[in-house]
Write a protein that holds these residues in place. Structure first.
Motif, PDB file in Angstrom:
ATOM      1  N   GLY A  90       0.817  -1.307   0.262  1.00  0.00           N
ATOM      2  CA  GLY A  90       0.182   0.091   0.020  1.00  0.00           C
ATOM      3  C   GLY A  90       0.942   1.305  -0.007  1.00  0.00           C
ATOM      4  O   GLY A  90       0.380   2.292  -0.638  1.00  0.00           O
ATOM      5  N   VAL A  91       1.959   1.075   0.628  1.00  0.00           N
ATOM      6  CA  VAL A  91       2.777   2.227   0.824  1.00  0.00           C
ATOM      7  C   VAL A  91       3.484   2.594  -0.502  1.00  0.00           C
ATOM      8  O   VAL A  91       3.749   3.702  -1.028  1.00  0.00           O
ATOM      9  CB  VAL A  91       3.897   2.393   1.833  1.00  0.00           C
ATOM     10  N   LYS A  92       3.860   1.274  -1.119  1.00  0.00           N
ATOM     11  CA  LYS A  92       4.549   1.533  -2.433  1.00  0.00           C
ATOM     12  C   LYS A  92       3.554   2.062  -3.470  1.00  0.00           C
ATOM     13  O   LYS A  92       4.015   2.728  -4.281  1.00  0.00           O
ATOM     14  CB  LYS A  92       4.915   0.146  -2.864  1.00  0.00           C
ATOM     15  N   ALA A  93       2.546   1.664  -3.374  1.00  0.00           N
ATOM     16  CA  ALA A  93       1.536   2.085  -4.327  1.00  0.00           C
ATOM     17  C   ALA A  93       1.223   3.817  -3.973  1.00  0.00           C
ATOM     18  O   ALA A  93       1.051   4.633  -5.004  1.00  0.00           O
ATOM     19  CB  ALA A  93       0.153   1.627  -4.078  1.00  0.00           C
ATOM     20  N   TRP A  94       1.276   3.898  -2.911  1.00  0.00           N
ATOM     21  CA  TRP A  94       1.084   5.710  -2.579  1.00  0.00           C
ATOM     22  C   TRP A  94       2.369   6.398  -3.028  1.00  0.00           C
ATOM     23  O   TRP A  94       2.027   7.317  -3.772  1.00  0.00           O
ATOM     24  CB  TRP A  94       0.908   5.891  -0.915  1.00  0.00           C
ATOM     25  N   LEU A  95       3.664   6.007  -3.002  1.00  0.00           N
ATOM     26  CA  LEU A  95       4.619   6.385  -3.247  1.00  0.00           C
ATOM     27  C   LEU A  95       4.924   6.750  -4.927  1.00  0.00           C
ATOM     28  O   LEU A  95       5.181   7.470  -5.464  1.00  0.00           O
ATOM     29  CB  LEU A  95       6.127   5.661  -2.668  1.00  0.00           C
ATOM     30  N   ARG A  96       4.091   5.500  -5.552  1.00  0.00           N
ATOM     31  CA  ARG A  96       4.193   5.561  -6.768  1.00  0.00           C
ATOM     32  C   ARG A  96       3.351   6.583  -7.636  1.00  0.00           C
ATOM     33  O   ARG A  96       3.442   6.848  -8.848  1.00  0.00           O
ATOM     34  CB  ARG A  96       3.955   4.096  -7.380  1.00  0.00           C
ATOM     35  N   ARG A  97       2.491   6.935  -6.820  1.00  0.00           N
ATOM     36  CA  ARG A  97       1.759   8.184  -7.536  1.00  0.00           C
ATOM     37  C   ARG A  97       2.361   9.033  -7.985  1.00  0.00           C
ATOM     38  O   ARG A  97       2.154   9.994  -8.948  1.00  0.00           O
ATOM     39  CB  ARG A  97       0.779   8.685  -6.424  1.00  0.00           C
ATOM     40  N   ASN A 116       8.712  -0.444   7.215  1.00  0.00           N
ATOM     41  CA  ASN A 116       8.827   0.646   8.505  1.00  0.00           C
ATOM     42  C   ASN A 116       7.946   1.692   8.319  1.00  0.00           C
ATOM     43  O   ASN A 116       7.514   2.320   9.326  1.00  0.00           O
ATOM     44  CB  ASN A 116      10.462   0.679   8.952  1.00  0.00           C
ATOM     45  N   LEU A 117       7.872   2.334   6.975  1.00  0.00           N
ATOM     46  CA  LEU A 117       7.082   3.357   6.841  1.00  0.00           C
ATOM     47  C   LEU A 117       5.721   2.945   7.059  1.00  0.00           C
ATOM     48  O   LEU A 117       4.812   3.940   7.380  1.00  0.00           O
ATOM     49  CB  LEU A 117       7.380   3.887   5.267  1.00  0.00           C
ATOM     50  N   ALA A 118       5.346   1.836   6.643  1.00  0.00           N
ATOM     51  CA  ALA A 118       3.816   1.377   6.776  1.00  0.00           C
ATOM     52  C   ALA A 118       3.549   1.130   8.210  1.00  0.00           C
ATOM     53  O   ALA A 118       2.435   1.789   8.772  1.00  0.00           O
ATOM     54  CB  ALA A 118       3.772  -0.020   6.202  1.00  0.00           C
ATOM     55  N   GLU A 119       4.476   0.955   9.224  1.00  0.00           N
ATOM     56  CA  GLU A 119       4.252   0.743  10.609  1.00  0.00           C
ATOM     57  C   GLU A 119       4.018   2.313  11.024  1.00  0.00           C
ATOM     58  O   GLU A 119       3.236   2.464  11.888  1.00  0.00           O
ATOM     59  CB  GLU A 119       5.116   0.060  11.367  1.00  0.00           C
TER      60      GLU A 119
END
Length: 168
Positions: free
Chosen positions: A7-14, A146-149
């Motif tokens: 989810g974090v990766k998808a957010w960053l890919r935006r 870690n960012l997700a946490e």
């Protein structure tokens, strides 16, 4: 998709998606400018004729204004998202984790370039380039986890329960 590494990766890919869309809009604008330059001048005569060239020029101008507005909106969105990402990355305690995510998602670098940026100054880099590349991808995975946490902790419980995507 919740607040996990994917989810974090998808957010960053935006960010990269918006950047690519902005580049494409600039390309469209450049092509439209080229087309506008090559529009024929109206021929003056006393014979009856339509206003086709003027209508076409007018359509180009309207389209150009729309594309310019789109570019401004995308630029504003990109700047806002970059600031949001930077603020979130600051919460990671380790600079190497912040750096790998910045290089990958804000600078849009390839893995080999990221590895070189992070470890290229090491004396044995040339001999152990593949090892450093694996180290880079592991660092990336750890940084996403870690960012997700951190983002889970920062997300209000009611939103986290209802729709975790709203926290991204």
């Amino acid at each position: 998709m919740g607040i996990d590494a994917e989810g974090v990766k998808a957010w960053l890919r935006r960010y990269g998606d918006l950047d690519a869309e902005l580049d494409f809009s600039y390309t469209r604008l450049d092509e439209l400018d080229e087309t506008m330059i090559s529009v024929k001048s109206p021929t003056l005569s006393d014979m009856p004729h339509g206003a086709r060239v003027i209508d076409k020029t007018e359509r180009y101008i309207v389209r150009k204004e729309r594309i310019q507005d789109e570019i401004q909106n995308l630029t504003d969105e990109l700047i806002g998202l970059e600031a949001e990402i930077e603020e979130t990355l600051k919460k990671l305690p380790k600079s190497d984790e912040r750096n790998v995510l910045r290089l990958r998602y804000l600078d849009l670098k390839k893995w080999n370039d990221i590895s070189f940026s992070l470890f290229g100054s090491k004396a044995d880099f040339a001999d152990r380039e593949e090892s450093y590349l694996r180290r880079t991808t592991k660092l990336h995975s750890r940084a996403l986890d870690n960012l997700a946490e951190i983002m889970k902790k920062d997300c209000p419980a009611d939103i986290l329960q209802d729709d975790p995507q709203d926290c991204l």
